[in-house]
Design an enzyme around this catalytic site. Sequence first.
Site, PDB file in Angstrom:
ATOM      1  N   MET A 107       0.850  -1.192   0.000  1.00 53.87           N
ATOM      2  CA  MET A 107       0.000   0.000   0.000  1.00 53.87           C
ATOM      3  C   MET A 107       0.887   1.244   0.000  1.00 53.87           C
ATOM      4  SD  MET A 107      -3.425  -0.988   2.023  1.00 53.87           S
ATOM      5  CE  MET A 107      -2.863  -0.823   3.687  1.00 53.87           C
ATOM      6  N   GLY A 108       2.151   1.080  -0.417  1.00 54.98           N
ATOM      7  CA  GLY A 108       3.060   2.225  -0.502  1.00 54.98           C
ATOM      8  C   GLY A 108       3.596   2.647   0.852  1.00 54.98           C
ATOM      9  N   HIS A 166       9.320  -3.512   3.452  1.00 54.83           N
ATOM     10  CA  HIS A 166       8.902  -3.719   2.053  1.00 54.83           C
ATOM     11  C   HIS A 166      10.119  -3.956   1.164  1.00 54.83           C
ATOM     12  CE1 HIS A 166       5.466  -0.930   3.274  1.00 54.83           C
ATOM     13  NE2 HIS A 166       4.840  -2.003   2.854  1.00 54.83           N
ATOM     14  N   GLN A 185     -10.267  -2.607   2.825  1.00 54.19           N
ATOM     15  CA  GLN A 185      -9.732  -3.247   4.031  1.00 54.19           C
ATOM     16  C   GLN A 185      -9.669  -2.298   5.226  1.00 54.19           C
ATOM     17  OE1 GLN A 185      -5.862  -4.136   1.945  1.00 54.19           O
ATOM     18  NE2 GLN A 185      -5.005  -3.767   3.964  1.00 54.19           N
ATOM     19  N   GLU A 233       5.943 -11.282   7.644  1.00 55.48           N
ATOM     20  CA  GLU A 233       5.396 -11.946   8.841  1.00 55.48           C
ATOM     21  C   GLU A 233       4.911 -10.941   9.878  1.00 55.48           C
ATOM     22  OE1 GLU A 233       8.312 -14.645  10.335  1.00 55.48           O
ATOM     23  OE2 GLU A 233       7.813 -16.170   8.839  1.00 55.48           O
ATOM     24  N   SER A 274       4.388   0.994   7.837  1.00 57.38           N
ATOM     25  CA  SER A 274       4.155   2.300   7.210  1.00 57.38           C
ATOM     26  C   SER A 274       3.569   3.285   8.214  1.00 57.38           C
ATOM     27  CB  SER A 274       3.191   2.159   6.034  1.00 57.38           C
ATOM     28  OG  SER A 274       3.736   1.265   5.106  1.00 57.38           O
TER      29      SER A 274
HETATM   30  O1  PAF Z   1      -0.072  -5.621   3.897  1.00 59.63           O
HETATM   31  C1  PAF Z   1      -0.505  -4.750   3.103  1.00 59.63           C
HETATM   32  O2  PAF Z   1       0.146  -3.757   2.814  1.00 59.63           O
HETATM   33  C2  PAF Z   1      -1.885  -4.916   2.489  1.00 59.63           C
HETATM   34  O3  PAF Z   1      -2.750  -5.526   3.392  1.00 59.63           O
HETATM   35  C3  PAF Z   1      -1.872  -5.688   1.150  1.00 59.63           C
HETATM   36  C4  PAF Z   1      -1.399  -7.117   1.325  1.00 59.63           C
HETATM   37  C5  PAF Z   1      -0.977  -4.947   0.158  1.00 59.63           C
HETATM   38  C6  PAF Z   1      -3.282  -5.726   0.561  1.00 59.63           C
HETATM   39  O4  PAF Z   1      -3.788  -4.455   0.333  1.00 59.63           O
END
Ligand code: PAF
Length: 279
Positions: A27-28, A34, A58, A147, A185
């Site tokens: 999600m940036g 990441h 979500q 994880e 994030s």
């Molecule tokens: O973990 C995340 O950043 C989000 O839940 C994902 C897996 C990219 C789904 O939007």
Amino acid sequence: MRVFRTSKSLVEHLSFETRPIGMVPTMGALHQGHLSLIERAVEENKTALISIFINPTQFDDKTDLDDYPVNINEDLRLIGEISNDIIVYVPEANDVYGNIVKSEYFDLGGLDLVMEGEKREGHFQGVATVVTHFLKTFSPDHAYFGEKDFQQLLIISHITRSLKLKTKVIGCPTIRESNGLAMSSRNILLSADHKRLASKLFEGLTFAKSITKKVPYKKVKSMVIDFFENQSELKLDYFKITDPETLKEIDLEKFSHRGRGFIAAYLGKIRLIDNLDMS
Ligand code: PAF
């Protein structure tokens, strides 16, 4: 680096790329956690695909969605530092959902009904909706998840198996700050003082781990709850040790060193989560 805004153009492009394809959905607001997933996707695949999409379905709380950090230029710069061959997908919501932005319903085997699922209504249905959409649309050979969100990782593995998707889901270790705080994030929203307090989640988990072989789970649980009693603004929401596959809480009378510890707390309005293998 090639940036695609629509799945149609990306699917067409991917048909010319060499497999295996490794995907990292994000999600940036990218951080070292990441970047470690992206590095692994680059190392283990011929083609690496990163999505940057803040998935509205979500979020159960509109303010949380509005406050979610966005930094697309910096994200692209960080990805470019890893490799210029990475493919990046940055869609608008209508490219993912069409005109109606809503979750599908999936049987998530009850894994979505505990812990984060209990606290954040519909959260995992939203995650399952967007992730299965990406995996079906782009058919990556591998997909990488941290994880840090262990419950999410189990749910994605479960749904991928039950829908018989061809993508292999790969879980990768949590990356931590030097004080133990799991990278996220949302950490960008924390002051230096709050970051120090937030590291208590990991401290609580490591403390629990250090006593799981010595005292029954019931005692571990009460000692962890006591540990959080005096942590000023940090409010413990739950601490649990569960079976690492079913997420069922283990028997209070048993020793808990084969389980996985999960913790959630609030620091002001910010929700923090972490987990640790207790063995
Ligand atoms: O973990 C995340 O950043 C989000 O839940 C994902 C897996 C990219 C789904 O939007």
